[in-house]
Design an enzyme around this catalytic site. Structure first.
Site, short mmCIF file in Angstrom:
data_model
loop_
_atom_site.label_atom_id
_atom_site.label_comp_id
_atom_site.label_asym_id
_atom_site.label_seq_id
_atom_site.Cartn_x
_atom_site.Cartn_y
_atom_site.Cartn_z
N ASP A 103 0.84 -1.18 0.00
CA ASP A 103 0.00 0.00 0.00
C ASP A 103 0.89 1.24 0.00
O ASP A 103 1.69 1.43 0.93
CB ASP A 103 -0.89 -0.04 1.25
CG ASP A 103 -1.85 1.11 1.37
OD1 ASP A 103 -1.68 2.14 0.71
OD2 ASP A 103 -2.80 0.97 2.17
N ASN A 114 -7.12 12.04 -10.40
CA ASN A 114 -7.95 12.41 -11.54
C ASN A 114 -7.83 13.91 -11.70
O ASN A 114 -7.31 14.60 -10.83
CB ASN A 114 -9.40 11.93 -11.37
CG ASN A 114 -10.10 12.57 -10.21
OD1 ASN A 114 -10.13 13.79 -10.06
ND2 ASN A 114 -10.69 11.75 -9.35
N GLY A 122 -9.31 4.05 -6.06
CA GLY A 122 -7.97 3.49 -6.17
C GLY A 122 -6.95 4.21 -5.31
O GLY A 122 -7.21 4.57 -4.16
N VAL A 123 -5.76 4.44 -5.88
CA VAL A 123 -4.66 5.11 -5.19
C VAL A 123 -5.10 6.50 -4.74
O VAL A 123 -4.83 6.92 -3.61
CB VAL A 123 -3.43 5.21 -6.12
CG1 VAL A 123 -2.37 6.13 -5.55
CG2 VAL A 123 -2.84 3.83 -6.39
N ASP A 124 -5.79 7.22 -5.60
CA ASP A 124 -6.23 8.59 -5.31
C ASP A 124 -7.10 8.62 -4.05
O ASP A 124 -6.86 9.39 -3.12
CB ASP A 124 -6.99 9.12 -6.52
CG ASP A 124 -7.26 10.62 -6.47
OD1 ASP A 124 -6.59 11.34 -5.71
OD2 ASP A 124 -8.15 11.07 -7.21
N SER A 173 -1.99 4.96 -14.28
CA SER A 173 -2.90 4.61 -15.38
C SER A 173 -3.14 3.12 -15.57
O SER A 173 -3.87 2.72 -16.46
CB SER A 173 -2.45 5.22 -16.72
OG SER A 173 -2.66 6.61 -16.73
N GLY A 201 -4.60 0.98 -13.56
CA GLY A 201 -5.76 0.46 -12.86
C GLY A 201 -7.02 0.76 -13.67
O GLY A 201 -7.21 0.24 -14.77
N TYR A 261 -7.74 3.21 -15.42
CA TYR A 261 -7.51 3.82 -16.75
C TYR A 261 -7.03 2.80 -17.78
O TYR A 261 -6.73 3.14 -18.90
CB TYR A 261 -6.53 4.98 -16.64
CG TYR A 261 -7.11 6.23 -15.98
CD1 TYR A 261 -8.42 6.28 -15.52
CD2 TYR A 261 -6.33 7.36 -15.83
CE1 TYR A 261 -8.93 7.42 -14.93
CE2 TYR A 261 -6.84 8.51 -15.25
CZ TYR A 261 -8.14 8.53 -14.79
OH TYR A 261 -8.64 9.67 -14.21
#
Length: 168
Positions: A10, A24, A32-34, A122, A124, A126
Site C-alpha cells: 500500500d 484524476n 484506487g490510489v487517489d 494509469s 488500474g 484507466y
C-alpha cells in the site's frame, strides 16, 4: 546514482519524502490510489487541492502534468499529484504517461525530495496494459535526470509487481 526498487503493498504506508498520487483531473479525490491517499492523508490534502483548483487549475490538472501538496497525515512530506491518461487502442498516449513520471520527478527536484514512491500510474481503472506501463515507467525514470536518490514503485497488485520485476 538513483536506486530503483519495487515494493508490493500500500503506497500510503510508505515513509518517503514524496508519494505520487495517480490523481484524476479534479484533484478532489476518487477511487484506487487517489482515494486511498486522500482518505489516509486526511482533510489537509483535500484543502490544498481545493486551493489549487481555486487558483492555478480552475479547470483541473491536465493529463501528464504534476503538482505538489502537503501529505497531511501520511508518513511523507509531500504528495505529488499527476493525472495519467486513459489507455486508448486507437491513439498513442504513451508520451502523456511518460510525462507523468518525468513531471513528478521535476516537481520532486523543485521540492528537494530525495526519496519518492510511485504507483503504477494509469494501470488500474484507466486500463493501461501493465507490461507496457511498467516498461514506460521504468524507461522514463531511468532516462530522466533528477536529484532524487531513491525511486520506489509501490505496487498493490501481484500482476503489476510481476510486470515491473520483469522489466527491472
Amino acid at each position: 546514482m538513483t536506486e530503483i526498487s519495487l515494493v508490493r503493498g500500500d503506497i500510503t504506508d510508505q515513509t518517503v519524502d514524496a508519494i505520487v498520487n495517480a490523481a484524476n483531473s479534479s484533484l478532489l479525490g476518487g477511487g484506487g490510489v487517489d482515494g486511498a491517499i486522500h482518505r489516509r492523508g486526511g482533510p489537509e490534502i483535500l484543502a490544498a487541492c481545493r486551493a489549487l483548483r481555486a487558483s492555478d487549475y480552475p479547470d483541473g490538472l491536465p493529463a501528464g502534468q504534476a503538482v505538489a501538496t502537503t501529505a497531511g497525515a501520511l508518513s511523507a512530506r509531500w504528495v505529488i499529484h499527476t493525472v495519467g491518461p486513459v489507455f486508448s487502442a486507437r491513439e498513442d498516449r504513451s508520451a502523456l504517461l511518460a510525462s507523468c513520471y518525468r513531471e513528478s520527478l521535476r516537481v520532486a527536484d523543485e521540492l528537494g525530495v530525495e526519496s519518492i514512491a510511485f504507483p503504477a500510474i494509469s494501470m488500474g481503472v484507466y486500463r493501461w496494459p501493465i507490461e507496457d506501463g511498467a516498461r514506460l515507467a521504468l524507461e522514463t525514470v531511468r532516462s530522466t535526470p533528477s536529484k532524487v536518490t531513491e525511486i520506489r514503485f509501490v505496487l498493490f497488485d501481484p500482476a503489476a509487481h510481476q510486470a515491473f520485476a520483469a522489466r527491472l
